[in-house]
Design a protein around this motif. Structure first.
Motif, PDB file in Angstrom:
ATOM      1  N   GLY A  69       1.308   1.528  -0.726  1.00 48.75           N
ATOM      2  CA  GLY A  69       0.301   0.609  -0.209  1.00 48.75           C
ATOM      3  C   GLY A  69       0.604  -0.825  -0.597  1.00 48.75           C
ATOM      4  N   VAL A  70       0.863  -1.075  -1.891  1.00 54.78           N
ATOM      5  CA  VAL A  70       1.165  -2.439  -2.335  1.00 54.78           C
ATOM      6  C   VAL A  70       2.498  -2.896  -1.741  1.00 54.78           C
ATOM      7  CG1 VAL A  70       1.592  -3.930  -4.330  1.00 54.78           C
ATOM      8  CG2 VAL A  70      -0.129  -2.111  -4.484  1.00 54.78           C
ATOM      9  N   VAL A 105       6.929   0.391  -9.322  1.00 52.54           N
ATOM     10  CA  VAL A 105       7.420   1.754  -9.579  1.00 52.54           C
ATOM     11  C   VAL A 105       7.581   2.028 -11.073  1.00 52.54           C
ATOM     12  CG1 VAL A 105       9.276   3.402  -9.108  1.00 52.54           C
ATOM     13  CG2 VAL A 105       8.589   1.767  -7.334  1.00 52.54           C
ATOM     14  N   THR A 133      -7.699  -3.993  -2.683  1.00 45.88           N
ATOM     15  CA  THR A 133      -6.831  -3.677  -3.827  1.00 45.88           C
ATOM     16  C   THR A 133      -5.360  -3.914  -3.482  1.00 45.88           C
ATOM     17  OG1 THR A 133      -8.402  -2.153  -4.831  1.00 45.88           O
ATOM     18  CG2 THR A 133      -6.107  -1.855  -5.442  1.00 45.88           C
ATOM     19  N   THR A 168      -2.541  -8.485 -11.794  1.00 42.27           N
ATOM     20  CA  THR A 168      -3.578  -7.493 -11.524  1.00 42.27           C
ATOM     21  C   THR A 168      -4.603  -8.030 -10.536  1.00 42.27           C
ATOM     22  OG1 THR A 168      -3.412  -6.126 -13.508  1.00 42.27           O
ATOM     23  CG2 THR A 168      -5.592  -6.364 -12.584  1.00 42.27           C
ATOM     24  N   MET A 169      -4.792  -7.301  -9.452  1.00 41.93           N
ATOM     25  CA  MET A 169      -5.798  -7.595  -8.427  1.00 41.93           C
ATOM     26  C   MET A 169      -5.763  -9.074  -8.045  1.00 41.93           C
ATOM     27  SD  MET A 169      -7.134  -4.583  -7.836  1.00 41.93           S
ATOM     28  CE  MET A 169      -8.692  -4.786  -6.980  1.00 41.93           C
ATOM     29  N   ALA A 187       3.265   0.938 -12.623  1.00 39.10           N
ATOM     30  CA  ALA A 187       4.373   1.734 -13.159  1.00 39.10           C
ATOM     31  C   ALA A 187       4.147   3.193 -12.767  1.00 39.10           C
ATOM     32  CB  ALA A 187       4.463   1.567 -14.668  1.00 39.10           C
ATOM     33  N   THR A 188       4.217   3.442 -11.460  1.00 44.29           N
ATOM     34  CA  THR A 188       3.878   4.769 -10.942  1.00 44.29           C
ATOM     35  C   THR A 188       4.719   5.874 -11.569  1.00 44.29           C
ATOM     36  OG1 THR A 188       3.383   3.652  -8.853  1.00 44.29           O
ATOM     37  CG2 THR A 188       3.527   6.052  -8.784  1.00 44.29           C
ATOM     38  N   SER A 189       6.004   5.584 -11.831  1.00 42.67           N
ATOM     39  CA  SER A 189       6.885   6.646 -12.344  1.00 42.67           C
ATOM     40  C   SER A 189       6.921   6.681 -13.868  1.00 42.67           C
ATOM     41  CB  SER A 189       8.304   6.439 -11.793  1.00 42.67           C
ATOM     42  OG  SER A 189       8.834   5.196 -12.236  1.00 42.67           O
ATOM     43  N   ALA A 232       9.601   0.956  -1.093  1.00 44.82           N
ATOM     44  CA  ALA A 232       9.059   0.263   0.087  1.00 44.82           C
ATOM     45  C   ALA A 232       7.818   0.880   0.715  1.00 44.82           C
ATOM     46  CB  ALA A 232      10.152   0.199   1.156  1.00 44.82           C
ATOM     47  N   HIS A 287      -4.745   4.189  -7.852  1.00 44.80           N
ATOM     48  CA  HIS A 287      -5.791   4.123  -8.883  1.00 44.80           C
ATOM     49  C   HIS A 287      -6.667   5.374  -8.861  1.00 44.80           C
ATOM     50  CE1 HIS A 287      -9.584   2.821 -10.745  1.00 44.80           C
ATOM     51  NE2 HIS A 287      -8.887   1.888 -11.370  1.00 44.80           N
ATOM     52  N   THR A 322      -3.640  -7.472  -4.306  1.00 47.08           N
ATOM     53  CA  THR A 322      -2.642  -7.456  -5.378  1.00 47.08           C
ATOM     54  C   THR A 322      -1.328  -8.042  -4.884  1.00 47.08           C
ATOM     55  OG1 THR A 322      -3.701  -5.544  -6.389  1.00 47.08           O
ATOM     56  CG2 THR A 322      -1.412  -5.947  -6.995  1.00 47.08           C
ATOM     57  N   MET A 327      -0.547  11.374  -0.846  1.00 48.09           N
ATOM     58  CA  MET A 327      -0.144  10.307  -1.789  1.00 48.09           C
ATOM     59  C   MET A 327       0.600  10.891  -2.984  1.00 48.09           C
ATOM     60  SD  MET A 327      -2.402   7.364  -3.670  1.00 48.09           S
ATOM     61  CE  MET A 327      -2.190   6.166  -2.363  1.00 48.09           C
ATOM     62  N   LYS A 330      12.106   6.114   5.327  1.00 47.08           N
ATOM     63  CA  LYS A 330      11.224   5.040   4.876  1.00 47.08           C
ATOM     64  C   LYS A 330      11.962   3.692   4.883  1.00 47.08           C
ATOM     65  CE  LYS A 330       8.169   7.816   1.902  1.00 47.08           C
ATOM     66  NZ  LYS A 330       7.830   8.121   0.488  1.00 47.08           N
TER      67      LYS A 330
HETATM   68  N1  LIG Z   1      -2.332  -4.044 -11.296  1.00 50.98           N
HETATM   69  C1  LIG Z   1      -3.024  -3.900 -10.174  1.00 50.98           C
HETATM   70  O1  LIG Z   1      -3.970  -4.624  -9.907  1.00 50.98           O
HETATM   71  C2  LIG Z   1      -2.615  -2.834  -9.206  1.00 50.98           C
HETATM   72  C3  LIG Z   1      -3.113  -2.859  -7.904  1.00 50.98           C
HETATM   73  C4  LIG Z   1      -2.649  -1.895  -7.003  1.00 50.98           C
HETATM   74  C5  LIG Z   1      -1.748  -0.927  -7.428  1.00 50.98           C
HETATM   75  N2  LIG Z   1      -1.338  -0.904  -8.710  1.00 50.98           N
HETATM   76  C6  LIG Z   1      -0.374   0.105  -9.173  1.00 50.98           C
HETATM   77  O2  LIG Z   1       0.811  -0.027  -8.377  1.00 50.98           O
HETATM   78  C7  LIG Z   1       1.383   1.255  -8.137  1.00 50.98           C
HETATM   79  C8  LIG Z   1       1.519   1.465  -6.633  1.00 50.98           C
HETATM   80  O3  LIG Z   1       0.215   1.605  -6.089  1.00 50.98           O
HETATM   81  P1  LIG Z   1       0.030   2.067  -4.572  1.00 50.98           P
HETATM   82  O4  LIG Z   1      -1.440   2.271  -4.371  1.00 50.98           O
HETATM   83  O5  LIG Z   1       0.807   1.170  -3.692  1.00 50.98           O
HETATM   84  O6  LIG Z   1       0.743   3.523  -4.646  1.00 50.98           O
HETATM   85  P2  LIG Z   1       1.388   4.434  -3.509  1.00 50.98           P
HETATM   86  O7  LIG Z   1       0.870   3.983  -2.188  1.00 50.98           O
HETATM   87  O8  LIG Z   1       1.188   5.840  -3.934  1.00 50.98           O
HETATM   88  O9  LIG Z   1       2.941   4.076  -3.599  1.00 50.98           O
HETATM   89  C9  LIG Z   1       3.804   4.692  -4.540  1.00 50.98           C
HETATM   90  C10 LIG Z   1       5.147   4.006  -4.489  1.00 50.98           C
HETATM   91  O10 LIG Z   1       5.980   4.452  -5.571  1.00 50.98           O
HETATM   92  C11 LIG Z   1       7.301   4.442  -5.122  1.00 50.98           C
HETATM   93  N3  LIG Z   1       8.225   5.217  -5.951  1.00 50.98           N
HETATM   94  C12 LIG Z   1       9.546   4.982  -6.008  1.00 50.98           C
HETATM   95  N4  LIG Z   1      10.134   5.762  -6.888  1.00 50.98           N
HETATM   96  C13 LIG Z   1       9.200   6.564  -7.392  1.00 50.98           C
HETATM   97  C14 LIG Z   1       9.236   7.611  -8.346  1.00 50.98           C
HETATM   98  N5  LIG Z   1      10.352   7.993  -8.944  1.00 50.98           N
HETATM   99  N6  LIG Z   1       8.081   8.231  -8.627  1.00 50.98           N
HETATM  100  C15 LIG Z   1       6.937   7.865  -8.032  1.00 50.98           C
HETATM  101  N7  LIG Z   1       6.847   6.853  -7.119  1.00 50.98           N
HETATM  102  C16 LIG Z   1       7.982   6.204  -6.812  1.00 50.98           C
HETATM  103  C17 LIG Z   1       7.219   4.903  -3.698  1.00 50.98           C
HETATM  104  O11 LIG Z   1       8.355   4.352  -3.039  1.00 50.98           O
HETATM  105  P3  LIG Z   1       9.360   5.157  -2.063  1.00 50.98           P
HETATM  106  O12 LIG Z   1       8.796   6.538  -1.835  1.00 50.98           O
HETATM  107  O13 LIG Z   1       9.413   4.310  -0.818  1.00 50.98           O
HETATM  108  O14 LIG Z   1      10.666   5.170  -2.771  1.00 50.98           O
HETATM  109  C18 LIG Z   1       5.937   4.206  -3.242  1.00 50.98           C
HETATM  110  O15 LIG Z   1       6.239   2.912  -2.796  1.00 50.98           O
HETATM  111  C19 LIG Z   1       0.459   2.275  -8.799  1.00 50.98           C
HETATM  112  O16 LIG Z   1       0.998   2.625 -10.073  1.00 50.98           O
HETATM  113  C20 LIG Z   1      -0.847   1.533  -8.957  1.00 50.98           C
HETATM  114  O17 LIG Z   1      -1.635   2.004 -10.020  1.00 50.98           O
HETATM  115  C21 LIG Z   1      -1.750  -1.848  -9.613  1.00 50.98           C
END
Ligand SMILES: NC(=O)c1ccc[n+]([C@@H]2O[C@H](COP(=O)([O-])OP(=O)(O)OC[C@H]3O[C@@H](n4cnc5c(N)ncnc54)[C@H](OP(=O)(O)O)[C@@H]3O)[C@@H](O)[C@H]2O)c1
Length: 322
Positions: free
Chosen positions: A168-169, A223, A139, A270-271, A246-248, A165, A45, A143, A309, A193
């Motif tokens: 953080g989530v 993702v 968070t 969400t949350m 939807a990080t990607s 995998a 975020h 979540t 990150m 990983k």
């Molecule tokens: N709706 C909600 O309440 C809520 C709450 C928390 C987070 N989120 C969302 O959930 C997502 C993850 O949050 P986070 O804080 O856990 O993020 P993070 O710690 O940065 O984790 C990013 C993740 O993306 C994965 N990933 C796999 N393929 C990817 C690609 N092609 N490009 C980019 N990333 C890729 C990574 O997996 P590998 O490297 O292991 O393959 C890693 O697990 C974010 O988009 C965030 O905004 C939403």
């Protein structure tokens, strides 16, 4: 006070808009209190905010950070619930209040020596959790808790696939899901990983996009574009994908035919509520689950944590210590 602030939006170079330095102490509205921050954790975020996703330039400058643990004005150890909303406006769930926000969206966030929050947003920190561990809960872990225990509909023993995998989530999903008795399968882009995920408690880990030994009951998606088709194809008929991010990117083919033909459910999440955060803290106390912390850094070194990150160079949470 010292704080890490989003001063400008830069979609291409998010760190260019981040400033570290002195900021005024937070103003304390009626019913709000000031928390002395001991630890705060980084979420994707915070990167989105610097990129201008979910926030407009007229809200800047704003202190970054959703999550914190610290001391209330009476010296009690507390966890800060990040959702600023009215449960009554959301049918008993503040995340459904149409006006709800997270800390750092409308009100200054937690990457500071002090943060102001509504008094109802404070929960007692279990003594068994360190400030660093407690700062991971509001968070990512909340979540994951809602995705698993409210939205998935899956009973213990079910097979749950966690895409990506290392995040953080995702690490929270592996830990909480394993402790609750689900069979956790995980994917990751990196072999190291994947090994880490199995050491954490995943039953098996697979390369991103790999064919699985059998179809799963539930897929946990954070993702987005890079894994969506695999998620839909990995579900058993009648299965469910729970998506919170939807990080990607968010424009994959929707796989509509497969969704209706195999009668899948797609559930957004969400949350979570303040009460769920309280139950999550107790879950950690009771099961011995402790958040996976990739690294703890002084708040003054926040840039290093953001850079890790953005590079995907972490497994678990980055925590800033005040
Ligand atoms: N709706 C909600 O309440 C809520 C709450 C928390 C987070 N989120 C969302 O959930 C997502 C993850 O949050 P986070 O804080 O856990 O993020 P993070 O710690 O940065 O984790 C990013 C993740 O993306 C994965 N990933 C796999 N393929 C990817 C690609 N092609 N490009 C980019 N990333 C890729 C990574 O997996 P590998 O490297 O292991 O393959 C890693 O697990 C974010 O988009 C965030 O905004 C939403």
């Amino acid at each position: 006070m010292f704080a890490v602030t989003a001063a400008r939006i830069d979609a291409e170079d998010p760190l260019a808009g981040m400033e570290l330095g002195e900021r005024p102490d937070p103003a304390v509205a009626d019913g709000w209190v000031t928390v002395t921050v001991k630890a705060a954790s980084l979420n994707h975020h915070d990167v989105w905010t610097l990129r201008g996703v979910g926030i407009s330039a007229d809200r800047l400058p704003i202190v970054l950070g959703c999550d914190a643990a610290g001391l209330d004005p009476d010296g009690n150890e507390v966890i800060v619930h990040s959702v600023i909303g009215d449960p009554d406006a959301g049918g008993g769930d503040e995340t459904l209040d149409p006006r709800r926000s997270l800390l750092s969206e409308r009100h200054d966030g937690t990457f500071a020596e002090r943060v102001a929050v509504p008094r109802r947003n404070l929960l007692p920190k279990p003594a068994a959790l360190s400030f660093e561990e407690a700062a991971c809960l509001p968070t990512a872990y909340l979540t994951a808790y809602r995705m698993l225990f409210e939205k998935s509909g899956a009973q213990p023993g079910a097979t749950v696939l966690v895409q990506g995998a290392s995040g953080g989530v995702a690490t929270a999903l592996i830990l909480l899901g394993r402790a609750a008795g689900y069979r956790i399968w995980a994917t990751s882009r990196s072999e190291a990983k994947r090994e880490h995920a199995v050491a954490l408690g995943a039953d098996q880990a697979f390369a991103a996009g790999a064919r699985l030994p059998e179809r799963v009951d539930v897929v946990m998606e954070t993702v987005g574009q890079a894994t969506w088709a695999h998620s839909i194809r990995s579900l058993r008929p009648g299965g469910r994908v729970v998506i919170c991010g939807a990080t990607s990117g968010d424009a994959p083919p929707a796989e509509l035919t497969r969704i209706f033909f195999t009668q899948l459910s797609v559930t957004g999440s969400t949350m979570g509520t303040r009460d769920q955060l309280g139950r999550l803290a107790r879950f950690c106390e009771q099961t011995g689950v402790r958040p996976v912390i990739d690294r703890a850094l002084p708040l003054a070194s926040a840039r290093d944590g953001f850079a890790a990150m953005m590079a995907g160079d972490l497994f678990g949470k980055v925590v800033f210590v005040c």
